[in-house]
Design an enzyme around this catalytic site. Structure first.
Site, PDB file in Angstrom:
ATOM      1  N   ASN A  83       0.805  -1.224   0.000  1.00 46.47           N
ATOM      2  CA  ASN A  83       0.000   0.000   0.000  1.00 46.47           C
ATOM      3  C   ASN A  83       0.839   1.276   0.000  1.00 46.47           C
ATOM      4  OD1 ASN A  83      -2.477   1.743   0.793  1.00 46.47           O
ATOM      5  ND2 ASN A  83      -1.063   2.008   2.517  1.00 46.47           N
ATOM      6  N   TYR A 148       3.898   9.401 -11.406  1.00 48.47           N
ATOM      7  CA  TYR A 148       3.021   8.681 -10.461  1.00 48.47           C
ATOM      8  C   TYR A 148       2.162   7.676 -11.219  1.00 48.47           C
ATOM      9  CZ  TYR A 148      -0.786   7.648  -7.264  1.00 48.47           C
ATOM     10  OH  TYR A 148      -1.709   6.980  -6.498  1.00 48.47           O
ATOM     11  N   ALA A 150       2.579   6.460 -14.157  1.00 46.20           N
ATOM     12  CA  ALA A 150       3.408   5.425 -14.801  1.00 46.20           C
ATOM     13  C   ALA A 150       3.802   4.335 -13.794  1.00 46.20           C
ATOM     14  CB  ALA A 150       4.646   6.059 -15.416  1.00 46.20           C
TER      15      ALA A 150
HETATM   16  N1  LIG Z   1      -5.166   9.019  -2.157  1.00 43.82           N
HETATM   17  C1  LIG Z   1      -5.502   8.722  -3.411  1.00 43.82           C
HETATM   18  O1  LIG Z   1      -6.139   9.523  -4.119  1.00 43.82           O
HETATM   19  C2  LIG Z   1      -5.139   7.390  -4.016  1.00 43.82           C
HETATM   20  C3  LIG Z   1      -5.815   6.967  -5.177  1.00 43.82           C
HETATM   21  C4  LIG Z   1      -5.476   5.751  -5.757  1.00 43.82           C
HETATM   22  C5  LIG Z   1      -4.476   4.976  -5.192  1.00 43.82           C
HETATM   23  N2  LIG Z   1      -3.833   5.418  -4.058  1.00 43.82           N
HETATM   24  C6  LIG Z   1      -2.747   4.593  -3.538  1.00 43.82           C
HETATM   25  O2  LIG Z   1      -3.081   4.145  -2.237  1.00 43.82           O
HETATM   26  C7  LIG Z   1      -1.883   3.994  -1.462  1.00 43.82           C
HETATM   27  C8  LIG Z   1      -2.047   4.706  -0.139  1.00 43.82           C
HETATM   28  O3  LIG Z   1      -2.265   6.074  -0.385  1.00 43.82           O
HETATM   29  P1  LIG Z   1      -2.878   7.078   0.702  1.00 43.82           P
HETATM   30  O4  LIG Z   1      -3.798   7.969  -0.029  1.00 43.82           O
HETATM   31  O5  LIG Z   1      -3.360   6.339   1.886  1.00 43.82           O
HETATM   32  O6  LIG Z   1      -1.568   7.933   1.062  1.00 43.82           O
HETATM   33  P2  LIG Z   1      -1.139   8.641   2.445  1.00 43.82           P
HETATM   34  O7  LIG Z   1      -0.153   9.681   2.046  1.00 43.82           O
HETATM   35  O8  LIG Z   1      -2.328   9.040   3.236  1.00 43.82           O
HETATM   36  O9  LIG Z   1      -0.406   7.460   3.235  1.00 43.82           O
HETATM   37  C9  LIG Z   1       0.731   6.839   2.697  1.00 43.82           C
HETATM   38  C10 LIG Z   1       1.500   6.148   3.819  1.00 43.82           C
HETATM   39  O10 LIG Z   1       2.673   5.564   3.211  1.00 43.82           O
HETATM   40  C11 LIG Z   1       3.777   5.829   4.062  1.00 43.82           C
HETATM   41  N3  LIG Z   1       5.037   5.812   3.295  1.00 43.82           N
HETATM   42  C12 LIG Z   1       5.530   6.751   2.463  1.00 43.82           C
HETATM   43  N4  LIG Z   1       6.728   6.380   2.017  1.00 43.82           N
HETATM   44  C13 LIG Z   1       6.997   5.164   2.552  1.00 43.82           C
HETATM   45  C14 LIG Z   1       8.078   4.252   2.456  1.00 43.82           C
HETATM   46  N5  LIG Z   1       9.162   4.546   1.725  1.00 43.82           N
HETATM   47  N6  LIG Z   1       8.008   3.083   3.143  1.00 43.82           N
HETATM   48  C15 LIG Z   1       6.928   2.797   3.913  1.00 43.82           C
HETATM   49  N7  LIG Z   1       5.882   3.623   4.055  1.00 43.82           N
HETATM   50  C16 LIG Z   1       5.921   4.795   3.384  1.00 43.82           C
HETATM   51  C17 LIG Z   1       3.497   7.216   4.641  1.00 43.82           C
HETATM   52  O11 LIG Z   1       4.266   7.431   5.831  1.00 43.82           O
HETATM   53  C18 LIG Z   1       2.000   7.122   4.900  1.00 43.82           C
HETATM   54  O12 LIG Z   1       1.716   6.607   6.182  1.00 43.82           O
HETATM   55  C19 LIG Z   1      -0.750   4.512  -2.338  1.00 43.82           C
HETATM   56  O13 LIG Z   1      -0.102   3.447  -2.986  1.00 43.82           O
HETATM   57  C20 LIG Z   1      -1.463   5.372  -3.353  1.00 43.82           C
HETATM   58  O14 LIG Z   1      -0.733   5.524  -4.547  1.00 43.82           O
HETATM   59  C21 LIG Z   1      -4.172   6.592  -3.454  1.00 43.82           C
END
Ligand SMILES: NC(=O)c1ccc[n+]([C@@H]2O[C@H](COP(=O)([O-])OP(=O)(O)OC[C@H]3O[C@@H](n4cnc5c(N)ncnc54)[C@H](O)[C@@H]3O)[C@@H](O)[C@H]2O)c1
Length: 257
Positions: A83, A148, A150
């Protein structure tokens, strides 16, 4: 269940959902403060959780955290959830190289390192599953989210290929496809598509969809991709049937380019 990026957003909601449903949850992140509060919340609700610092770009940390988790779980790893992710929006040429690389390292290399490191545990667990966080930005390349998006195309690729390759070990690999979600990731992000489509989903919506995707299914056809929310479902379906020129035109309009 073992999840990365668990200290906030979708990861945190998903960790809570699985813990409430009786799973032993391994919750990992680089944010120790966030992990500590998650751990407290799960423990207070009577759930079982192990936390630890895991930077997904570090294969050594992956090996160490998986060994610790395996000791607690008695060798099982039913669900691995890749995630952790970061998003940096902006014009491609204005984003520094180091920032492009960081997105590739976390969003894609992290998935490769973790899935590889977890293989022996997944193989030893009947019906094990890997859930990868893909994104609706991998339906068609997204201006202002170029690298992102990609990385999410690459996540799609590893998901499809491994789901085929690891079927012989009874491991299924699935991708979640949310459109924009109200988390720290999208706070302050203003692109053509965030403005035209809005940021509608919550982290809990995605957590529910992830949990549902891991449930045993009676469906006849094998399912790999799980669009989350109405917008993502409509866009995924539309892109399957519209000709390439029309998909491009719709994306051009939605992204105001
Ligand atoms: N928010 C959106 O709009 C969205 C949409 C589609 C997919 N996603 C995907 O869902 C996933 C979670 O996104 P989110 O919205 O919860 O983001 P978020 O920023 O709320 O949380 C991301 C978490 O990842 C952790 N993180 C960052 N770098 C890290 C690393 N190197 N190692 C371990 N942990 C790390 C951060 O500390 C944070 O706790 C991501 O892969 C994102 O691409 C998000």
């Amino acid at each position: 269940m073992f999840i990365t990026g668990a200290a906030a957003g979708i990861g945190r909601s998903t960790a809570l959902k699985f813990a409430r449903s009786g799973y032993l949850v391994g919750a990992y992140d680089i944010d120790e403060t966030g992990l500590a509060s998650l751990s407290k919340e799960i423990a207070a609700a009577g759930g079982r959780v192990i936390t630890g610092v895991l930077d997904v770009t570090d294969p050594v940390q992956w090996a160490d955290r998986l060994t610790e988790f395996e000791r607690e779980s008695g060798g099982r790893l039913d669900v691995l959830i890749n995630n952790a992710g970061i998003l940096v929006a902006g014009k491609f040429e204005e984003i520094p190289l180091a920032v492009h690389k960081r997105q590739i390292d976390i969003n894609f290399n992290g998935v490769v390192y973790g899935t590889l490191a977890a293989f022996s545990y997944l193989k030893a667990t009947p019906g094990a599953q890997v859930i990868n966080l893909c994104s609706a930005s991998a339906i068609y390349g997204q201006p202002e989210l170029v690298t992102y998006g990609a990385t999410k195309f690459a996540v799609r690729g590893i998901t499809e290929a491994l789901d085929l390759e690891w079927a012989e070990y009874d491991i299924s690999v699935k991708a979640m496809w949310p459109l924009f979600v109200q988390t720290a990731m999208t706070q302050g992000v203003s692109t053509g598509t965030t403005n035209s489509l809005g940021i509608k989903l919550t982290a809990d919506d995605v957590a529910e969809a992830i949990f549902d995707a891991t449930r045993p299914s009676k469906r006849l056809l094998h399912k790999v991709h799980f669009p989350v929310g109405l917008q993502s479902k409509v866009m995924t379906l539309g892109s399957r049937f519209s000709p390439a020129w029309l998909t491009r035109e719709i994306n051009r309009r939605l992204s105001h380019t």
